[in-house]
Design a protein around this motif. Structure first.
Motif, PDB file in Angstrom:
ATOM      1  N   SER A  42       0.817  -1.216   0.000  1.00 23.22           N
ATOM      2  CA  SER A  42       0.000   0.000   0.000  1.00 23.22           C
ATOM      3  C   SER A  42       0.852   1.269   0.000  1.00 23.22           C
ATOM      4  CB  SER A  42      -0.928   0.013   1.221  1.00 23.22           C
ATOM      5  OG  SER A  42      -0.183  -0.086   2.418  1.00 23.22           O
ATOM      6  N   SER A  43       2.168   1.117   0.040  1.00 22.36           N
ATOM      7  CA  SER A  43       3.059   2.287   0.026  1.00 22.36           C
ATOM      8  C   SER A  43       4.253   1.997  -0.865  1.00 22.36           C
ATOM      9  CB  SER A  43       3.546   2.630   1.437  1.00 22.36           C
ATOM     10  OG  SER A  43       2.467   2.947   2.293  1.00 22.36           O
TER      11      SER A  43
ATOM     12  N   TRP B  49       6.203  -0.185 -10.410  1.00 18.84           N
ATOM     13  CA  TRP B  49       5.042   0.640 -10.053  1.00 18.84           C
ATOM     14  C   TRP B  49       3.768   0.062 -10.666  1.00 18.84           C
ATOM     15  CZ3 TRP B  49       5.621   6.670 -10.276  1.00 18.84           C
ATOM     16  CH2 TRP B  49       4.527   7.278  -9.668  1.00 18.84           C
TER      17      TRP B  49
ATOM     18  N   LEU C 275       2.008  -3.060  -9.013  1.00 19.73           N
ATOM     19  CA  LEU C 275       1.343  -2.896  -7.726  1.00 19.73           C
ATOM     20  C   LEU C 275      -0.108  -2.504  -7.980  1.00 19.73           C
ATOM     21  CD1 LEU C 275       4.174  -0.940  -5.854  1.00 19.73           C
ATOM     22  CD2 LEU C 275       3.788  -3.406  -5.953  1.00 19.73           C
TER      23      LEU C 275
ATOM     24  N   ASN D  12      -2.736  -2.697  -5.873  1.00 18.82           N
ATOM     25  CA  ASN D  12      -3.553  -2.333  -4.722  1.00 18.82           C
ATOM     26  C   ASN D  12      -4.199  -0.971  -4.981  1.00 18.82           C
ATOM     27  OD1 ASN D  12      -4.639  -1.673  -2.214  1.00 18.82           O
ATOM     28  ND2 ASN D  12      -2.902  -2.478  -1.078  1.00 18.82           N
TER      29      ASN D  12
ATOM     30  N   LEU E  76      -2.865   2.051  -3.017  1.00 19.18           N
ATOM     31  CA  LEU E  76      -1.433   2.339  -3.068  1.00 19.18           C
ATOM     32  C   LEU E  76      -1.197   3.843  -3.030  1.00 19.18           C
ATOM     33  CD1 LEU E  76       1.504   1.240  -3.579  1.00 19.18           C
ATOM     34  CD2 LEU E  76       1.072   1.741  -6.004  1.00 19.18           C
TER      35      LEU E  76
END
Length: 699
Positions: free
Chosen positions: A349-350, A372, A375, A377, A380
């Motif tokens: 999430s980060s 990038w 990901l 989520n 994010l």
């Protein structure tokens, strides 16, 4: 040479232990150079209670007659706290919306005054995310305004626990490491990243729309200003909160990814992260080859013991990480080769991009953007951190965020809302630290540069043209690996044996093995190495707290490269550092960008005589490069100093060689070397029968 001088690793001592007021800060140039950095106390010194005490005179908040801070509270936003105080979120003082407080104008005025005093500028880059109607009403030709934000700054590191409910263990670890007063980047960004309600925005977003930590961020702050701590504390706090709430589908998967351009910087981030996470249950892991992030089935779980018993058997090690730190190349390769799948990263999430301008440079851009894009989520959040960040990085960030948002909506059918994008700039953007002495030294030729470096090593005078002498330890930067090795060979015997001899000088570059690089870094940090010759490998992010100087033996290829190179000294406002740039006739056409940065830094630094040495005559004399020439120089540097330059212009390549030997001596050595090689290649001796024999000498 006096060995005692060589052993001196300390910077200029301060006359006063504490700053006089708010004006002392790394971003404020000359004033910062008058005092030792008060941000971090030594272990064992008196501990102050940051929640009530006015540390170092930081008048960030209102104070009543008793001297205690007046809390900024909003009853509707106070979180429940359990009876034992160990669970839940504590009531957060000093985070309310300005519109919800009767004295909000005064509070906002104080926050604005403090941020302006510390030269911190916070801008909301996409204010249209709050109201699609407002965005549609904006004219296509007229861009929406980018309002300035003034969140209430952080009073002290001790305020993190009562204000944002970070875990007591994390607060204890911060205290154990000696952190007391926040730096400029920390006092501005920690409230932004830890505020769960977005109360700093003019109109607050609902937490369910933007996630519990709902913003993306671009942060530009000087080298050595504490950016690593600024993004690590929110990551650790967030990872611990997710552990406590038991996120559905969490199987020990990473919750945050930090990307950094070099292995040295990755190792440093992991080291700092492990100091903060001791006893918190949060795991900070450096990604290495052969790792698997989670066990997908029982047979995989069984390989953990096998890998421990036979580490050389080729069995992949299974690790569980809350915060994963890696270089972009390694993570991209593991994703490409299916060693890591998108399922392994589903809970991330980060995403933190440290030294973001390098990670989004063409050299690393494909690898960074590939990670990038993997990901998926919807919650994010991305933050980019660097001391230099051009407008092209900002545009690339916005376009990447928009492209990813569109893909999640169309391909995955997710209802994802755009998060606020905040830009934080500390001090002058893309400027070098002004608390060190910047010197430009003309040396005419390569031999002159070598002589000037030796004069800095063995000063015989205090000539103003040469500038102050360098006290070890210091760094020397070259353009290429070959030149770093050649310079190391030239200076190998310049340090006398009674002072340590050849053990005091070393070279570090990317061609060395990981073990050799780690060994050199460790010895340099311990003070066993005094002169470290390197390439731009160490110019980014690596924190050497005792470096007294930086020598640019070859000029940097951009103003950003200069800012990061000289940023290895003068860390966290320390004074006494020296940054010397040697340049020859061959460098003159490319010196404009360096001279501009030096002039800006010198204008901020008020000298003892009250004048400012900005070398305006040099700026007026140096030629300007076209955009194409700048790009070519940034990519390849000065061609005669590269391998391809030897074939293109052998004569210029000979002049660019790092050597103190004359041409006659070098020719004699080459002739002797050629004779030896030719002798070895001659046909062996034979006897009458034709049998070969080996000549064993006349005896």
């Amino acid at each position: 040479m006096d060995p005692l001088k060589l052993l001196s690793r300390a910077t200029k001592p301060s006359k006063s232990r504490l700053p006089a007021g708010l004006s002392n800060s790394p971003s404020q140039g000359a004033q910062a150079s008058k005092d030792v950095n008060p941000r971090k106390r030594k272990r064992g010194e008196g501990v102050t209670d940051g929640s009530n005490d006015n540390v170092f005179g930081l008048e960030f908040f209102h104070h009543n007659a008793a001297g205690a801070s007046q809390p900024f509270r909003n009853a509707s936003r106070q979180s429940k706290v359990s009876q034992d105080g160990s669970e839940g979120l504590a009531a957060k003082p000093e985070t309310a919306l300005s519109a919800e407080l009767p004295n909000s104008t005064t509070l906002d005025g104080e926050a604005k005054a403090v941020l302006n005093r510390h030269k911190v500028k916070i801008t909301w880059l996409n204010p249209g995310v709050l109201s699609q109607k407002d965005s549609r009403n904006c004219s296509a030709k007229r861009k929406p305004a980018k309002p300035a934000l003034y969140p209430h700054p952080l009073h002290s590191i001790g305020d993190l626990q009562p204000r944002f409910d970070i875990s007591r263990k994390l607060a204890s670890n911060l205290d154990e490491q000696g952190y007391v007063a926040p730096t400029e980047v920390q006092l501005a960004t920690l409230p932004l990243l830890l505020d769960r309600t977005d109360s700093f925005l003019p109109r607050s977003l609902d937490a369910t729309e933007s996630g519990p930590y709902g913003l993306d961020m671009l942060t530009v702050a000087p080298t050595g200003s504490g950016k690593t701590l600024a993004f690590l504390v929110p990551l650790v706090h967030k990872a611990r909160h997710q552990r406590r709430t038991k996120v559905v589908g969490d199987n020990g998967q990473a919750k945050a990814i930090i990307l950094a351009p070099t292995k040295e910087l990755v190792s440093q981030i992991v080291n700092e992260g492990r100091k903060l996470t001791q006893g918190t249950g949060v795991r900070v892991v450096q990604l290495r080859k052969g790792m698997r992030l989670i066990a997908r089935n029982d047979s995989d779980r069984g390989t953990v013991a096998a890998a421990a018993d036979a580490p050389s058997s080729g069995v992949r090690t299974i690790v569980r990480a809350d915060i994963l730190v890696s270089t972009p190349g390694l993570l991209h390769a593991m994703l490409r080769d299916d060693e890591i799948s998108s399922a392994d990263l589903v809970n991330v999430s980060s995403l933190i991009l440290d030294e973001a301008d390098v990670l989004l440079d063409p050299l690393f851009r494909e690898q960074t953007l590939s990670t990038w894009d993997n990901l998926n989520n919807p919650e994010l959040r991305v933050s980019l951190w660097s001391a230099t960040m051009g407008s092209n990085i900002e545009e690339l960030t916005r376009s990447t965020l928009e492209r990813r948002l569109k893909r999640l909506r169309e391909q995955h059918g997710l209802q994802v809302e755009e998060a606020p994008l905040i830009r934080v700039v500390v001090g002058l953007k893309d400027s070098a630290v002004s608390n060190v002495q910047h010197r430009l030294v003309y040396a005419a030729t390569e031999q002159g540069k070598l002589m000037a470096l030796r004069q800095l090593l063995h000063p015989t005078s205090t000539s103003k043209d040469i500038g102050p002498s360098l006290l070890p330890p210091f760094l020397v930067f070259t353009q290429t690996i070959e030149r770093a090795i050649a310079l190391h060979s030239e200076l190998l015997y310049d340090i006398p044996a009674e002072a340590g001899g050849i053990s005091r000088i070393a070279v570090l570059h990317a061609d060395l093995s990981d073990t050799a690089r780690d060994s050199v870094m460790t010895r340099f940090r311990k003070g066993e190495i005094w002169v470290l010759i390197t390439t731009d490998l160490l110019s980014r992010g690596v924190d050497f707290r005792g470096v007294n100087g930086v020598v640019n033996y070859d000029i940097p290829t951009s103003s950003a490269a200069y800012v990061h190179r000289v940023g290895r000294t003068g860390r966290a406002g320390r004074v006494g550092g020296v940054a010397v740039t040697l340049y020859s006739r061959e460098d003159m056409p490319y010196m404009k960008h360096v001279a501009n940065v030096v002039a800006i830094a010198q204008k901020q630094q008020v000298r003892a005589d009250g004048g400012v040495d900005n070398q305006q005559w040099l700026l007026d004399t140096l030629p300007k490069l076209s955009k194409q020439e700048k790009e070519k120089f940034k990519k390849g540097g000065i061609e005669s100093r590269t391998a391809r330059g030897k074939d293109a212009d052998p004569k210029s390549a000979r002049r660019a060689r790092i050597s103190s030997k004359s041409g006659y001596v070098r020719r004699a050595e080459n002739n002797r070397r050629s004779a030896i090689i030719g002798n070895r290649q001659r046909a062996p001796l034979t006897v009458d029968g034709g049998d070969e024999i080996d000549f064993v000498g006349f005896d």
